[in-house]
Motif scaffolding. Structure first.
Motif, short mmCIF file in Angstrom:
data_model
loop_
_atom_site.label_atom_id
_atom_site.label_comp_id
_atom_site.label_asym_id
_atom_site.label_seq_id
_atom_site.Cartn_x
_atom_site.Cartn_y
_atom_site.Cartn_z
N ASP A 156 5.33 34.00 26.19
CA ASP A 156 4.63 35.23 26.57
C ASP A 156 3.90 35.82 25.35
O ASP A 156 4.35 36.77 24.74
CB ASP A 156 5.63 36.25 27.12
N ILE A 157 2.75 35.24 25.07
CA ILE A 157 1.98 35.62 23.89
C ILE A 157 0.82 36.51 24.30
O ILE A 157 -0.02 36.09 25.09
CB ILE A 157 1.45 34.39 23.15
N PHE A 158 0.79 37.71 23.75
CA PHE A 158 -0.36 38.57 23.96
C PHE A 158 -1.39 38.31 22.87
O PHE A 158 -2.56 38.11 23.13
CB PHE A 158 0.04 40.04 23.97
N SER A 159 -0.92 38.30 21.63
CA SER A 159 -1.83 37.98 20.52
C SER A 159 -1.03 37.51 19.32
O SER A 159 0.11 37.91 19.11
CB SER A 159 -2.69 39.19 20.16
N ILE A 160 -1.68 36.64 18.56
CA ILE A 160 -1.12 36.15 17.31
C ILE A 160 -1.85 36.84 16.17
O ILE A 160 -3.08 36.76 16.09
CB ILE A 160 -1.25 34.63 17.19
N HIS A 161 -1.12 37.49 15.32
CA HIS A 161 -1.73 38.23 14.22
C HIS A 161 -1.84 37.39 12.96
O HIS A 161 -2.76 37.58 12.17
CB HIS A 161 -0.92 39.49 13.93
N ALA A 162 -0.90 36.49 12.77
CA ALA A 162 -0.93 35.62 11.59
C ALA A 162 0.00 34.44 11.82
O ALA A 162 0.99 34.55 12.57
CB ALA A 162 -0.50 36.39 10.34
N ILE A 163 -0.32 33.34 11.19
CA ILE A 163 0.55 32.15 11.20
C ILE A 163 0.66 31.67 9.78
O ILE A 163 -0.33 31.66 9.03
CB ILE A 163 -0.01 31.03 12.10
N GLY A 164 1.86 31.26 9.41
CA GLY A 164 2.06 30.78 8.06
C GLY A 164 3.00 29.59 8.01
O GLY A 164 3.72 29.30 8.97
N TRP A 165 2.94 28.91 6.89
CA TRP A 165 3.85 27.79 6.62
C TRP A 165 4.68 28.15 5.40
O TRP A 165 4.15 28.65 4.39
CB TRP A 165 3.07 26.51 6.37
N ASP A 217 5.11 40.22 27.30
CA ASP A 217 6.08 40.71 28.27
C ASP A 217 6.69 42.03 27.83
O ASP A 217 6.90 42.94 28.65
CB ASP A 217 7.17 39.65 28.47
N THR A 218 6.95 42.16 26.53
CA THR A 218 7.64 43.35 26.02
C THR A 218 6.73 44.29 25.24
O THR A 218 7.11 45.42 24.96
CB THR A 218 8.80 42.95 25.10
N ASP A 219 5.54 43.78 24.87
CA ASP A 219 4.62 44.51 24.00
C ASP A 219 5.16 44.70 22.59
O ASP A 219 4.58 45.46 21.79
CB ASP A 219 4.25 45.88 24.57
N TYR A 220 6.26 44.04 22.28
CA TYR A 220 6.83 44.14 20.94
C TYR A 220 6.16 43.11 20.03
O TYR A 220 5.83 41.99 20.44
CB TYR A 220 8.34 43.89 20.95
N ARG A 221 6.01 43.51 18.78
CA ARG A 221 5.45 42.62 17.76
C ARG A 221 6.60 42.12 16.91
O ARG A 221 7.34 42.91 16.33
CB ARG A 221 4.42 43.37 16.91
N ASN A 222 6.74 40.83 16.82
CA ASN A 222 7.87 40.23 16.12
C ASN A 222 7.43 39.05 15.26
O ASN A 222 6.34 38.50 15.43
CB ASN A 222 8.92 39.72 17.12
N ASP A 223 8.34 38.70 14.38
CA ASP A 223 8.20 37.50 13.55
C ASP A 223 8.96 36.37 14.21
O ASP A 223 10.13 36.53 14.55
CB ASP A 223 8.82 37.79 12.19
N TYR A 224 8.33 35.24 14.38
CA TYR A 224 8.97 34.10 15.00
C TYR A 224 8.95 32.91 14.04
O TYR A 224 8.00 32.73 13.26
CB TYR A 224 8.27 33.71 16.30
N TRP A 225 9.98 32.10 14.13
CA TRP A 225 10.10 30.91 13.30
C TRP A 225 10.26 29.67 14.18
O TRP A 225 10.98 29.68 15.17
CB TRP A 225 11.31 31.01 12.38
#
Length: 120
Positions: free
Chosen positions: A26-35, A102-110
């Motif tokens: 459930d992705i609304f937007s991706i703000h950044a991606i990193g390695w 789905d939640t409108d929450y912005r989180n960090d995912y790994w």
């Protein structure tokens, strides 16, 4: 939201690898991606990071050899690693700053780590 990392492997010094990171869910937007690479004390050290605005950040060790790119519209990012050195060896993790639709929450995912091994 899940991140799937792939592309690690065993190569010789001087060779190249391309890591991929695919986000799903459930992705609304991706703000950044990193390695990130796992350090000696299990800390995660940034290797490269790309924002949705196109800004990039690289570790000094990665500058000139690694290139991060992204297809944010397809929830995917890549890390092209050229001229690999034995000191690049490690577990690489994909990380993304995502707003959940789905939640409108912005989180960090790994994502799960992918092993990169460079032999001399």
């Amino acid at each position: 939201v899940q991140l799937q990392a792939s592309g690690g492997g065993l190569v010789q010094a001087g060779e190249s690898l391309r890591l991929s990171c695919a986000a799903s869910g459930d992705i609304f937007s991706i703000h950044a991606i990193g390695w990130y690479r796992q350090g000696p004390r299990n800390e995660r050290i940034v290797v490269a990071r790309l924002t949705s605005g196109g800004s990039t950040t690289y570790a000094d060790s990665a500058k000139g050899r690694f290139t991060i790119s992204g297809e944010f519209a397809h929830d995917t990012a890549y890390l092209q690693m050229n001229a690999l050195k034995p000191e690049d060896t490690g577990v690489y993790y994909c990380n993304a700053d995502i707003t959940d639709s789905d939640t409108d929450y912005r989180n960090d995912y790994w994502g799960q780590g992918t092993q990169v091994t460079v032999s001399s």
